[in-house]
Design a protein around this motif. Structure first.
Motif, mmCIF file in Angstrom:
data_model
loop_
_atom_site.group_PDB
_atom_site.id
_atom_site.type_symbol
_atom_site.label_atom_id
_atom_site.label_comp_id
_atom_site.label_asym_id
_atom_site.label_seq_id
_atom_site.Cartn_x
_atom_site.Cartn_y
_atom_site.Cartn_z
ATOM 1 N N SER A 80 0.837 -1.197 0.000
ATOM 2 C CA SER A 80 0.000 0.000 0.000
ATOM 3 C C SER A 80 0.868 1.242 0.000
ATOM 4 C CB SER A 80 -0.939 0.019 1.214
ATOM 5 O OG SER A 80 -0.201 0.157 2.411
ATOM 6 N N LEU A 81 0.333 2.308 -0.552
ATOM 7 C CA LEU A 81 0.997 3.606 -0.525
ATOM 8 C C LEU A 81 -0.088 4.647 -0.296
ATOM 9 C CD1 LEU A 81 3.854 4.794 -2.827
ATOM 10 C CD2 LEU A 81 2.291 6.346 -1.694
ATOM 11 N N ASN A 82 -0.089 5.189 0.910
ATOM 12 C CA ASN A 82 -1.078 6.190 1.297
ATOM 13 C C ASN A 82 -0.415 7.552 1.413
ATOM 14 O OD1 ASN A 82 -3.356 4.424 1.624
ATOM 15 N ND2 ASN A 82 -2.360 3.659 3.462
ATOM 16 N N LEU A 83 -1.087 8.553 0.895
ATOM 17 C CA LEU A 83 -0.619 9.927 1.004
ATOM 18 C C LEU A 83 -1.549 10.683 1.932
ATOM 19 C CD1 LEU A 83 0.113 10.810 -2.744
ATOM 20 C CD2 LEU A 83 1.690 9.895 -1.045
ATOM 21 N N SER A 84 -0.966 11.472 2.832
ATOM 22 C CA SER A 84 -1.777 12.316 3.711
ATOM 23 C C SER A 84 -1.132 13.693 3.806
ATOM 24 C CB SER A 84 -1.934 11.692 5.097
ATOM 25 O OG SER A 84 -0.674 11.442 5.672
ATOM 26 N N ILE A 85 -1.967 14.710 3.788
ATOM 27 C CA ILE A 85 -1.482 16.084 3.870
ATOM 28 C C ILE A 85 -1.205 16.404 5.339
ATOM 29 C CG2 ILE A 85 -2.060 18.524 3.497
ATOM 30 C CD1 ILE A 85 -3.783 17.599 1.115
ATOM 31 N N THR A 86 0.038 16.819 5.615
ATOM 32 C CA THR A 86 0.408 17.166 6.985
ATOM 33 C C THR A 86 0.453 18.676 7.207
ATOM 34 O OG1 THR A 86 2.769 17.012 6.437
ATOM 35 C CG2 THR A 86 1.714 15.037 7.346
ATOM 36 N N ASN A 87 0.585 19.446 6.112
ATOM 37 C CA ASN A 87 0.624 20.891 6.245
ATOM 38 C C ASN A 87 0.231 21.515 4.901
ATOM 39 O OD1 ASN A 87 1.177 23.284 7.688
ATOM 40 N ND2 ASN A 87 3.217 23.420 6.769
ATOM 41 N N PRO A 88 -0.611 22.515 4.846
ATOM 42 C CA PRO A 88 -1.278 23.200 5.938
ATOM 43 C C PRO A 88 -2.473 22.414 6.469
ATOM 44 C CG PRO A 88 -1.889 24.225 3.856
ATOM 45 C CD PRO A 88 -0.896 23.137 3.548
ATOM 46 N N SER A 89 -2.793 22.686 7.684
ATOM 47 C CA SER A 89 -3.917 22.024 8.348
ATOM 48 C C SER A 89 -5.217 22.339 7.593
ATOM 49 C CB SER A 89 -4.005 22.533 9.789
ATOM 50 O OG SER A 89 -5.135 22.011 10.414
ATOM 51 N N LEU A 152 -1.502 19.521 -11.224
ATOM 52 C CA LEU A 152 -2.493 20.241 -10.431
ATOM 53 C C LEU A 152 -3.677 20.644 -11.301
ATOM 54 C CD1 LEU A 152 -0.183 22.653 -8.376
ATOM 55 C CD2 LEU A 152 -0.880 20.324 -7.832
ATOM 56 N N LYS A 153 -4.857 20.673 -10.683
ATOM 57 C CA LYS A 153 -6.025 21.165 -11.403
ATOM 58 C C LYS A 153 -6.513 22.501 -10.832
ATOM 59 C CE LYS A 153 -9.188 18.136 -8.874
ATOM 60 N NZ LYS A 153 -10.063 16.990 -9.000
ATOM 61 N N GLU A 154 -5.911 22.919 -9.686
ATOM 62 C CA GLU A 154 -6.231 24.205 -9.068
ATOM 63 C C GLU A 154 -4.946 24.853 -8.581
ATOM 64 O OE1 GLU A 154 -8.870 23.762 -5.747
ATOM 65 O OE2 GLU A 154 -10.442 22.813 -6.924
ATOM 66 N N THR A 155 -4.970 26.146 -8.444
ATOM 67 C CA THR A 155 -3.830 26.867 -7.891
ATOM 68 C C THR A 155 -3.695 26.544 -6.410
ATOM 69 O OG1 THR A 155 -4.200 28.659 -9.449
ATOM 70 C CG2 THR A 155 -2.845 29.167 -7.522
ATOM 71 N N VAL A 156 -2.454 26.331 -5.986
ATOM 72 C CA VAL A 156 -2.168 26.088 -4.573
ATOM 73 C C VAL A 156 -1.611 27.395 -4.017
ATOM 74 C CG1 VAL A 156 -0.805 24.721 -2.959
ATOM 75 C CG2 VAL A 156 -1.678 23.663 -5.034
ATOM 76 N N THR A 157 -2.259 27.937 -2.975
ATOM 77 C CA THR A 157 -1.844 29.238 -2.437
ATOM 78 C C THR A 157 -0.707 29.131 -1.426
ATOM 79 O OG1 THR A 157 -3.583 29.117 -0.761
ATOM 80 C CG2 THR A 157 -4.103 30.282 -2.815
ATOM 81 N N LYS A 158 -0.522 27.946 -0.834
ATOM 82 C CA LYS A 158 0.576 27.698 0.110
ATOM 83 C C LYS A 158 1.241 26.389 -0.283
ATOM 84 C CE LYS A 158 -1.709 29.667 4.162
ATOM 85 N NZ LYS A 158 -2.236 29.381 5.498
ATOM 86 N N ASP A 159 2.531 26.260 0.065
ATOM 87 C CA ASP A 159 3.204 24.980 -0.145
ATOM 88 C C ASP A 159 2.464 23.901 0.647
ATOM 89 O OD1 ASP A 159 5.023 26.404 -1.603
ATOM 90 O OD2 ASP A 159 6.677 26.179 -0.181
ATOM 91 N N VAL A 160 2.331 22.716 0.043
ATOM 92 C CA VAL A 160 1.614 21.607 0.688
ATOM 93 C C VAL A 160 2.618 20.485 0.968
ATOM 94 C CG1 VAL A 160 -0.224 19.893 0.418
ATOM 95 C CG2 VAL A 160 -0.520 22.195 -0.531
ATOM 96 N N THR A 161 2.662 20.051 2.222
ATOM 97 C CA THR A 161 3.529 18.943 2.609
ATOM 98 C C THR A 161 2.689 17.684 2.711
ATOM 99 O OG1 THR A 161 4.933 20.459 3.850
ATOM 100 C CG2 THR A 161 5.197 18.111 4.310
ATOM 101 N N VAL A 162 3.132 16.645 2.007
ATOM 102 C CA VAL A 162 2.406 15.380 1.946
ATOM 103 C C VAL A 162 3.308 14.277 2.482
ATOM 104 C CG1 VAL A 162 1.307 13.711 0.387
ATOM 105 C CG2 VAL A 162 1.122 16.162 -0.083
ATOM 106 N N LYS A 163 2.774 13.464 3.385
ATOM 107 C CA LYS A 163 3.516 12.310 3.896
ATOM 108 C C LYS A 163 3.125 11.086 3.070
ATOM 109 C CE LYS A 163 2.485 9.813 7.559
ATOM 110 N NZ LYS A 163 2.247 9.312 8.894
#
Length: 175
Positions: A80-89, A152-163
């Motif tokens: 398995s390979l799961n991705l979860s966003i850790t930042n921003p909340s 990406l399909k939308e603009t990201v306004t802040k850097d996103v950290t993914v685990k």
């Protein structure tokens, strides 16, 4: 002749079941994780490379803990390979159109590890689809590199950290 056919009919499923049971006894799971940072400057609708640090495997210690050795490992697959966003909340994967992860070592060519296209998730966790590639030489190495490609399909306004939480199923020979 009829009794032989009945005997073989009964014996064949037992043989298949016993092989699976032996593999289960000789199999274990190795877990690794890494962080992926998606920059707010990433373009929309264009595949973009994302920096991912090398992953140290510590596989020889894992093999030893599971009473085997590197030379006895015969099969490694991504479980398995799961991705979860850790930042921003509070961020969700709604901005992501697709993601592809590739694995390589200094001694082995790059291959696709997992992917997910046409992402419609509105949660902060997604599970990728395994490429079902044979990963023995990558997991046996001291470290491997993950290359990440996102669209990406939308603009990201802040850097996103993914685990990225990766689980590998390892099967070893008994001798």
């Amino acid at each position: 002749m009829k009794s032989k056919l009945i005997f073989l009919t009964i014996l064949f499923p037992l043989f298949l079941t016993s092989c699976d049971a032996v593999d289960d006894l000789l199999s274990f799971t190795i877990s690794n994780e890494t962080s992926i940072q998606i920059k707010s400057t990433s373009p929309i609708n264009l595949p973009t490379e994302v920096f991912t640090p090398d992953v140290t495997t510590n596989s020889s210690a894992e093999f030893k803990n599971n009473k085997t050795e590197t030379r006895l490992v015969k099969d490694v697959k991504l479980k398995s390979l799961n991705l979860s966003i850790t930042n921003p909340s509070g961020e969700t994967f709604k901005f992501l159109k697709s993601i592809h992860l590739y694995i390589s070592t200094t001694d082995s060519d790059e291959i696709e590890l997992a992917y997910l296209d046409d992402i419609k998730s509105t949660t902060n966790m997604i599970e990728l689809i395994s490429s079902n590639a044979k990963l023995d030489r990558y997991i046996k190495a001291d470290k491997y590199k993950i290359r990440t490609q996102v669209t990406l399909k939308e603009t990201v306004t802040k850097d996103v950290t993914v685990k990225a939480d990766m689980k590998f199923r390892v099967t070893a020979d008994p001798f």
